[in-house]
Design an enzyme around this catalytic site. Structure first.
Site, PDB file in Angstrom:
ATOM      1  N   PHE A 244       0.792  -1.003  -0.205  1.00 43.49           N
ATOM      2  CA  PHE A 244      -0.237   0.383  -0.246  1.00 43.49           C
ATOM      3  C   PHE A 244       0.760   0.859   0.181  1.00 43.49           C
ATOM      4  O   PHE A 244       1.828   1.744   0.680  1.00 43.49           O
ATOM      5  CB  PHE A 244      -0.674  -0.067   1.019  1.00 43.49           C
ATOM      6  CG  PHE A 244      -2.600   1.007   1.236  1.00 43.49           C
ATOM      7  CD1 PHE A 244      -1.828   2.040   0.848  1.00 43.49           C
ATOM      8  CD2 PHE A 244      -3.489   0.300   0.697  1.00 43.49           C
ATOM      9  CE1 PHE A 244      -3.500   2.419   1.028  1.00 43.49           C
ATOM     10  CE2 PHE A 244      -4.835   0.326   0.785  1.00 43.49           C
ATOM     11  CZ  PHE A 244      -5.149   1.869   0.551  1.00 43.49           C
TER      12      PHE A 244
ATOM     13  N   ALA B 112      -0.015  -2.069   5.724  1.00 47.96           N
ATOM     14  CA  ALA B 112       0.049  -2.090   7.437  1.00 47.96           C
ATOM     15  C   ALA B 112      -0.188  -2.917   8.749  1.00 47.96           C
ATOM     16  O   ALA B 112       0.439  -3.505   9.078  1.00 47.96           O
ATOM     17  CB  ALA B 112       0.130  -0.626   7.920  1.00 47.96           C
ATOM     18  N   PHE B 113      -1.293  -3.531   7.928  1.00 48.90           N
ATOM     19  CA  PHE B 113      -2.463  -4.233   9.237  1.00 48.90           C
ATOM     20  C   PHE B 113      -1.642  -5.775   9.012  1.00 48.90           C
ATOM     21  O   PHE B 113      -1.642  -6.188   9.602  1.00 48.90           O
ATOM     22  CB  PHE B 113      -3.863  -3.863   8.631  1.00 48.90           C
ATOM     23  CG  PHE B 113      -4.125  -5.281   9.904  1.00 48.90           C
ATOM     24  CD1 PHE B 113      -4.912  -6.152   9.858  1.00 48.90           C
ATOM     25  CD2 PHE B 113      -4.497  -4.103  11.215  1.00 48.90           C
ATOM     26  CE1 PHE B 113      -6.023  -7.004  10.419  1.00 48.90           C
ATOM     27  CE2 PHE B 113      -5.986  -5.033  11.674  1.00 48.90           C
ATOM     28  CZ  PHE B 113      -5.923  -6.507  12.136  1.00 48.90           C
ATOM     29  N   GLU B 114      -0.950  -5.918   7.886  1.00 49.62           N
ATOM     30  CA  GLU B 114      -0.240  -7.767   7.536  1.00 49.62           C
ATOM     31  C   GLU B 114       0.422  -7.434   8.418  1.00 49.62           C
ATOM     32  O   GLU B 114       1.972  -8.657   8.209  1.00 49.62           O
ATOM     33  CB  GLU B 114      -0.877  -7.501   6.185  1.00 49.62           C
ATOM     34  CG  GLU B 114      -2.286  -8.313   5.920  1.00 49.62           C
ATOM     35  CD  GLU B 114      -3.109  -6.971   5.550  1.00 49.62           C
ATOM     36  OE1 GLU B 114      -2.610  -5.944   5.357  1.00 49.62           O
ATOM     37  OE2 GLU B 114      -4.146  -7.081   6.174  1.00 49.62           O
TER      38      GLU B 114
ATOM     39  N   ILE C  46      -1.267   7.311   5.129  1.00 51.54           N
ATOM     40  CA  ILE C  46      -1.377   8.619   4.972  1.00 51.54           C
ATOM     41  C   ILE C  46      -2.893   8.798   5.325  1.00 51.54           C
ATOM     42  O   ILE C  46      -4.012   8.052   4.815  1.00 51.54           O
ATOM     43  CB  ILE C  46      -1.577   8.925   3.671  1.00 51.54           C
ATOM     44  CG1 ILE C  46      -0.212   8.392   2.910  1.00 51.54           C
ATOM     45  CG2 ILE C  46      -1.782  10.504   3.421  1.00 51.54           C
ATOM     46  CD1 ILE C  46       0.293   8.192   2.053  1.00 51.54           C
TER      47      ILE C  46
ATOM     48  N   ALA D 275      -5.931   9.925   2.688  1.00 53.42           N
ATOM     49  CA  ALA D 275      -6.577   8.752   2.074  1.00 53.42           C
ATOM     50  C   ALA D 275      -7.243   7.631   2.642  1.00 53.42           C
ATOM     51  O   ALA D 275      -7.472   6.957   2.219  1.00 53.42           O
ATOM     52  CB  ALA D 275      -5.662   7.770   1.386  1.00 53.42           C
TER      53      ALA D 275
ATOM     54  N   HIS E  92      -9.991   5.157   8.336  1.00 56.41           N
ATOM     55  CA  HIS E  92      -9.854   3.912   9.115  1.00 56.41           C
ATOM     56  C   HIS E  92      -7.947   4.555   9.530  1.00 56.41           C
ATOM     57  O   HIS E  92      -7.488   3.468  10.688  1.00 56.41           O
ATOM     58  CB  HIS E  92      -9.630   1.952   9.047  1.00 56.41           C
ATOM     59  CG  HIS E  92      -9.325   2.013   8.364  1.00 56.41           C
ATOM     60  ND1 HIS E  92      -9.680   2.407   7.328  1.00 56.41           N
ATOM     61  CD2 HIS E  92      -8.757   0.934   8.197  1.00 56.41           C
ATOM     62  CE1 HIS E  92      -9.049   1.621   5.862  1.00 56.41           C
ATOM     63  NE2 HIS E  92      -8.777   0.462   6.935  1.00 56.41           N
TER      64      HIS E  92
ATOM     65  N   ARG F 280       9.622  12.605   4.347  1.00 57.22           N
ATOM     66  CA  ARG F 280      10.279  11.007   5.420  1.00 57.22           C
ATOM     67  C   ARG F 280      10.151  10.109   4.153  1.00 57.22           C
ATOM     68  O   ARG F 280      10.989   9.240   5.111  1.00 57.22           O
ATOM     69  CB  ARG F 280       9.379  11.390   6.589  1.00 57.22           C
ATOM     70  CG  ARG F 280       9.209  12.682   7.097  1.00 57.22           C
ATOM     71  CD  ARG F 280       7.665  12.159   8.251  1.00 57.22           C
ATOM     72  NE  ARG F 280       7.540  13.451   9.157  1.00 57.22           N
ATOM     73  CZ  ARG F 280       6.995  14.158   8.783  1.00 57.22           C
ATOM     74  NH1 ARG F 280       7.116  14.776   7.445  1.00 57.22           N
ATOM     75  NH2 ARG F 280       7.169  15.380   9.661  1.00 57.22           N
TER      76      ARG F 280
HETATM   77  O1  LIG Z   1      -0.290   0.207   4.660  1.00 54.76           O
HETATM   78  C1  LIG Z   1      -1.319   1.273   4.709  1.00 54.76           C
HETATM   79  N1  LIG Z   1      -2.546   0.121   5.017  1.00 54.76           N
HETATM   80  C2  LIG Z   1      -3.954   0.871   4.243  1.00 54.76           C
HETATM   81  N2  LIG Z   1      -5.124   0.258   4.555  1.00 54.76           N
HETATM   82  C3  LIG Z   1      -5.081  -1.816   4.039  1.00 54.76           C
HETATM   83  C4  LIG Z   1      -4.902  -2.036   5.509  1.00 54.76           C
HETATM   84  O2  LIG Z   1      -3.077  -2.241   6.044  1.00 54.76           O
HETATM   85  C5  LIG Z   1      -4.723  -3.189   5.345  1.00 54.76           C
HETATM   86  O3  LIG Z   1      -3.821  -4.285   4.584  1.00 54.76           O
HETATM   87  C6  LIG Z   1      -6.230  -3.847   5.226  1.00 54.76           C
HETATM   88  O4  LIG Z   1      -7.337  -2.908   6.073  1.00 54.76           O
HETATM   89  C7  LIG Z   1      -6.792  -5.638   4.879  1.00 54.76           C
HETATM   90  O5  LIG Z   1      -6.620  -6.419   5.856  1.00 54.76           O
HETATM   91  C8  LIG Z   1      -3.981   2.149   4.644  1.00 54.76           C
HETATM   92  N3  LIG Z   1      -5.483   2.498   4.191  1.00 54.76           N
HETATM   93  O6  LIG Z   1      -6.477   2.474   4.395  1.00 54.76           O
HETATM   94  O7  LIG Z   1      -5.198   4.466   3.321  1.00 54.76           O
HETATM   95  C9  LIG Z   1      -2.795   2.832   4.479  1.00 54.76           C
HETATM   96  O8  LIG Z   1      -3.068   4.139   4.001  1.00 54.76           O
HETATM   97  N4  LIG Z   1      -1.435   2.676   4.283  1.00 54.76           N
END
Ligand SMILES: O=c1[nH]c(NC[C@H](O)[C@H](O)[C@H](O)CO)c([N+](=O)[O-])c(=O)[nH]1
Length: 153
Positions: free
Chosen positions: A22, A56-58, A82, A85, A88, A127
């Site tokens: 992402f 990021a969640f993974e 960011i 965008a 959540h 950054r």
């Molecule tokens: O790494 C990111 N994941 C984001 N969302 C995806 C999240 O990390 C998971 O991959 C997704 O929820 C599926 O599990 C972002 N936004 O939602 O904007 C982001 O800005 N950066």
């Protein structure tokens, strides 16, 4: 007074980099920064493993599994969240930060936290290798220093 400090020498150190796809336009620069830092401080590309995840969640679950393998001295975690965008933003950032900290503590494997949490793309660009530095370099440097400190304790 006995002082324990870490030398920034990556020779013989094995690290994994877990990086989100992402905002890859930004994250790619963080990966380059972390890799360049590691190699220029004596690390070998053969001792560097790059793992890509959707977002990021993974990142924490992958960092945890890499740490549990026992194959790495440390893990660098890279991503860019960011706010503009995503609705959540807070959940993604908080869960990633909590997850990485938990994985590191649970496994005893140090992790460099290189997640950009920005209000705008401009801030992220600053950054990711421009006037605000490079969060990938910072995360790699912090990890290397921590690896060298922990091995002395
Ligand atoms: O790494 C990111 N994941 C984001 N969302 C995806 C999240 O990390 C998971 O991959 C997704 O929820 C599926 O599990 C972002 N936004 O939602 O904007 C982001 O800005 N950066």
């Amino acid at each position: 007074v006995k002082t324990i400090e870490g030398q920034l020498n990556a020779q013989g150190v094995k690290i994994a980099i877990v990086a989100a796809r992402f905002n890859d336009f930004i994250v790619d620069r963080l990966i380059s920064g972390a890799t360049d830092y590691f190699v220029r401080h004596g690390g070998s590309e053969d001792n560097l493993t790059l793992v890509r995840l959707p977002g990021a969640f993974e990142l924490p679950i992958a960092a945890q599994k890499l740490a549990r393998s026992g194959d790495y001295d440390g893990v660098v975690v890279l991503g860019a969240v960011i706010r503009g965008a995503t609705p959540h933003f807070d959940y993604v950032c908080n869960e990633c930060a909590k997850g990485v900290a938990q994985a590191s503590m649970e496994t005893g494997v140090p992790m460099g936290f290189g997640l950009l949490t920005c209000d705008s793309l401009d801030q992220a660009i600053e950054r990711a290798g421009s006037k605000g530095g490079n969060k990938g370099v910072e995360a790699a440097s912090a990890l290397l220093e921590t690896i060298r400190v922990l091995e002395q304790i």
